[in-house]
Design an enzyme around this catalytic site. Structure first.
Site, PDB file in Angstrom:
ATOM      1  N   ASP A  58       0.091  -1.529   7.612  1.00  0.00           N
ATOM      2  CA  ASP A  58       0.215  -0.820   8.933  1.00  0.00           C
ATOM      3  C   ASP A  58      -0.126   0.643   8.898  1.00  0.00           C
ATOM      4  O   ASP A  58       0.242   1.056   7.702  1.00  0.00           O
ATOM      5  CB  ASP A  58       1.618  -1.093   9.452  1.00  0.00           C
ATOM      6  N   ASP A  78       5.668   3.596   6.950  1.00  0.00           N
ATOM      7  CA  ASP A  78       6.087   2.334   5.998  1.00  0.00           C
ATOM      8  C   ASP A  78       4.765   1.753   5.315  1.00  0.00           C
ATOM      9  O   ASP A  78       4.996   1.515   3.901  1.00  0.00           O
ATOM     10  CB  ASP A  78       6.751   1.290   7.026  1.00  0.00           C
ATOM     11  N   ASP A  92       1.228   3.002   9.615  1.00  0.00           N
ATOM     12  CA  ASP A  92       2.421   4.042   9.832  1.00  0.00           C
ATOM     13  C   ASP A  92       2.976   4.539   8.397  1.00  0.00           C
ATOM     14  O   ASP A  92       2.277   3.723   7.488  1.00  0.00           O
ATOM     15  CB  ASP A  92       3.511   3.411  10.588  1.00  0.00           C
ATOM     16  N   GLU A  94       0.898  -6.696   4.332  1.00  0.00           N
ATOM     17  CA  GLU A  94       2.268  -6.559   4.454  1.00  0.00           C
ATOM     18  C   GLU A  94       3.050  -7.374   5.573  1.00  0.00           C
ATOM     19  O   GLU A  94       2.359  -7.395   6.600  1.00  0.00           O
ATOM     20  CB  GLU A  94       2.296  -5.077   4.542  1.00  0.00           C
TER      21      GLU A  94
END
Ligand code: 28G
Length: 643
Positions: free
Chosen positions: A504, A508, A506, A431
């Site tokens: 990541d 997102d 997280d 990403e």
């Protein structure tokens, strides 16, 4: 129904040591799937008692500890009398729970859920439980016997009076055998509900004592509508519109077996067929599905021909007839033969003709008697045929653009690896450009390819096929992977045997991973089924203690590291905001290096396959929080391969 079974009919008897030595051989593994198999085994015995007409209610309780389950039926109660041929003169109940039996000879006319991993019986569950108790009500009395790891803790005892009849089994799986003993209430609930669709009239009560506030503690499942109701609910869950406002259904029940089918056509192009044999899902289809396809093909073709409905220049194929078809098959037969590694394909050759000849005449008659409905179906079929002809050239163009191992046509953003051997090649989908940059610098160029993904990945669940194929990021992935997509997906042309999602750590990142998994699930499903899709686990924290460096994937790992190195020096914690800010060498050490990384294999467990159609639609629809949950689940259910 005659009950001329005697305990002496149990054919092969042996002790339970092999089960504890090689549990996977009996329940298919010691992970989540294997753990839940224990419930399905006990449940299937109760369901057998019900489908053969002796029980009407099954109660399943998941206790508050999340580890203990009980199943109760109101059947005849397992015989407690002395086993007729046992040299040790034990009760039939004790023999059933302590001897590994390859199979019993059953009542004439009875269906058994035997086959594949199922039906291996009560003794296997007993062998793999630290404690198991059986209570039987029979002869106006209640009896009880307790076991631990398959060994009786005393004989069978009469513990009081007993009203009615029935069997109650309560067990706690052995934590020294299973990776984690924690039952999944949602999985259990779905399995129970499906059982009640398949066995009309069966009532199952599920008490979930682990339910939090806002969750249902008691659910009662009963579906008098059987497989028709199943199909309707499936369509609703998948958000599909029917092209006819009805469902065709056919039933037959004779000496060969019992068959129920239901089917309809939707506006959506995909074909959905859910089939079951003796109450067990057959995910890979088999002769029963083939028989149904034959029947539909011949009946619709016959109708079109008799009424001369084929337009000029159109030729109708079997695929055109099947486009948009949604069907459910529920078959009970006496000696099902299952095939394939996961034993979920029916292989009885005679079944094909049996299903076809049972369904075809009824379907033909139905079409001829319902001209409006038949007209709508034929319109749908002709539409598919025209769309197929129109899209053939477009599809060919897409195929030309997503070439197979034609390096010249690879996407520009791809940093390919130099190896041309797919079995050692890995593709990282990363990403963001900056993370992609770090990964390109940090990777092992020989075997690791990097494809950075920019911006938004399209939600494949909500978009039309055309839009999905037009999406730049998704079409780059297809080009890089090289195996084509949808019906054309050919694993022999795959350029990498590991496709690793690197996002990541997280929310997102989870979101993007979910969207990608949705795309893989819908368009590149064979890759998931073959075990080629993985999630990478980048660290979220760097923890320096004294001169040592540790990496933690989440808060709890971080705390654990700090805790276990207390007093060993100054603690410094760095939280990574994203992959992009990690040094390439750090990224390699922690996440890319095959010797040190942890990959999570993305897999759909047997149980989840049942759920997945509905769950995916549900989860991918609107709610981002639900999406997050799905990724966590997938990651959680996957087994770590590279440790
Ligand atoms: C509650 C959890 C799981 C069961 C019965 C009833 C009989 C039985 C079970 O017989 C031998 C093997 C399969 C039939 C049969 C009782 C005949 C007369 C039974 C269960 C003969 C054992 N009286 N209910 N086993 N069977 N429920 N529930 O396990 O063919 S197991």
């Amino acid at each position: 129904m005659s009950s001329n079974y005697t305990a002496s009919d149990i054919t092969i008897l042996e002790g339970l040591e092999p089960v504890r030595k090689r549990p996977g051989m009996y329940i298919g593994g010691v992970g989540k799937t294997g753990l839940h198999h224990l419930i399905w085994e006990v449940l299937d015995n109760a369901v057998d008692e019900a489908i053969n007409g002796h029980a009407s209610l099954i109660t399943v309780v998941l206790e508050a500890d999340g580890k203990t389950v009980s199943v109760e039926d109101n059947g005849r109660g397992i015989p407690v009398e002395t086993h007729p041929t046992d040299s040790l003169k034990r009760s039939t109940l004790e023999v059933i729970f302590t001897e590994l039996h390859a199979g019993g000879k059953f009542d004439q006319g009875a269906y058994r859920t035997a086959g594949g991993l199922h039906g291996v019986g009560a003794s296997v569950v007993n062998a793999l439980s630290t404690s198991l108790e059986v209570k039987v009500r029979r002869n106006g009395k209640t009896y009880e016997q307790l076991f631990s790891r398959g060994i009786p803790l005393g004989g069978i005892k009469e513990i009081g009076p007993g009203r009615g009849t029935g069997t109650h089994v309560r067990f706690t799986p052995d934590e020294t055998i299973f990776e984690a003993v924690k039952f999944d209430a949602k999985l259990i609930g779905t399995r129970l509900e499906v059982k009640t669709y398949l066995h009309k009239g069966l009532r199952i009560v599920f008490k979930n004592e682990t339910a939090g506030s806002g969750e249902e503690r008691v659910q009662e499942f009963r579906h008098e509508g059987g497989i028709v109701e199943y199909l309707d609910d499936l369509l609703t869950a998948r958000n599909r519109r029917k092209v006819i406002d009805t469902v065709f259904t056919a039933e037959k029940d004779d000496n060969d077996g019992r068959l129920e089918i239901s089917l309809t056509w939707t506006e959506s192009p995909d074909i959905v067929m859910h089939s079951f044999v003796n109450g067990i899902p057959t995910h890979d289809g088999g002769t029963h599905e083939a028989g149904l396809r034959d029947a539909i093909n011949k009946a619709v073709r016959d109708y079109v021909d008799v009424h001369d409905l084929t337009p000029r220049g159109v030729s109708i194929t079997a695929e055109d007839i099947r486009e948009g078809l949604t069907a459910a098959v529920n078959l009970f037969i006496h000696e099902p033969q299952f095939q394939g590694q996961t034993k979920d394909k029916l292989n009885n050759p005679a079944v094909r003709g049996m299903v076809s000849s049972a369904v075809r005449p009824i379907l033909e008659q139905w079409l001829h008697q319902n001209k409006t409905i038949a007209g709508a179906i034929v319109t749908r079929v002709i539409q598919s045929s025209r769309a197929r002809m129109a899209s053939r050239s477009a599809a060919a163009a897409v195929r030309r653009k997503s070439p197979v191992s034609h390096r010249l046509n690879l996407p520009g953003k791809l940093a390919d690896c130099s190896s041309t051997d797919p079995s050692e090649s890995e593709l990282f989908l990363v990403e963001g450009d900056s993370a992609g940059g770090s990964a390109k610098q940090g990777r092992d160029r020989q075997t690791q390819a990097i494809l950075p993904l920019r911006g938004k990945v399209l939600n494949a669940e909500q978009a039309s096929d055309r839009k999905v194929l037009a999406n730049q990021e998704l079409s780059d992935i297809v080009k890089a992977i090289g195996c084509g997509l949808g019906q054309d997906c050919d694993l022999d042309k795959l350029r990498y045997h590991k496709i690793i999602l690197l996002m990541d750590a997280d929310s997102d990142g989870h979101h993007i991973a979910t969207l990608l998994l949705t795309f893989f699930y819908r368009y590149l499903r064979p890759l998931i089924d073959a075990g080629y899709v993985y999630l990478a686990q980048p660290p979220l924290y760097r923890v320096d203690i004294g001169k040592q460096t540790y990496w933690a994937a989440d808060d709890s790992q971080r705390d654990q590291i700090i805790e276990s190195h207390r007093g060993k020096g100054k603690v410094e914690i760095q939280r990574f905001k994203g992959l992009g800010e990690m040094m390439p060498s750090t990224l390699y050490k922690t996440t890319l290096d095959p010797l040190h990384r942890r990959l999570l294999l993305v897999e759909i467990s047997d149980e989840d396959r049942l759920l997945t159609e509905t769950t995916i639609t549900e989860l991918m629809g609107k709610d981002p929080a639900a999406r997050f949950h799905f990724v966590m689940n997938s990651a959680h259910e996957a087994e770590a391969l590279d440790i």
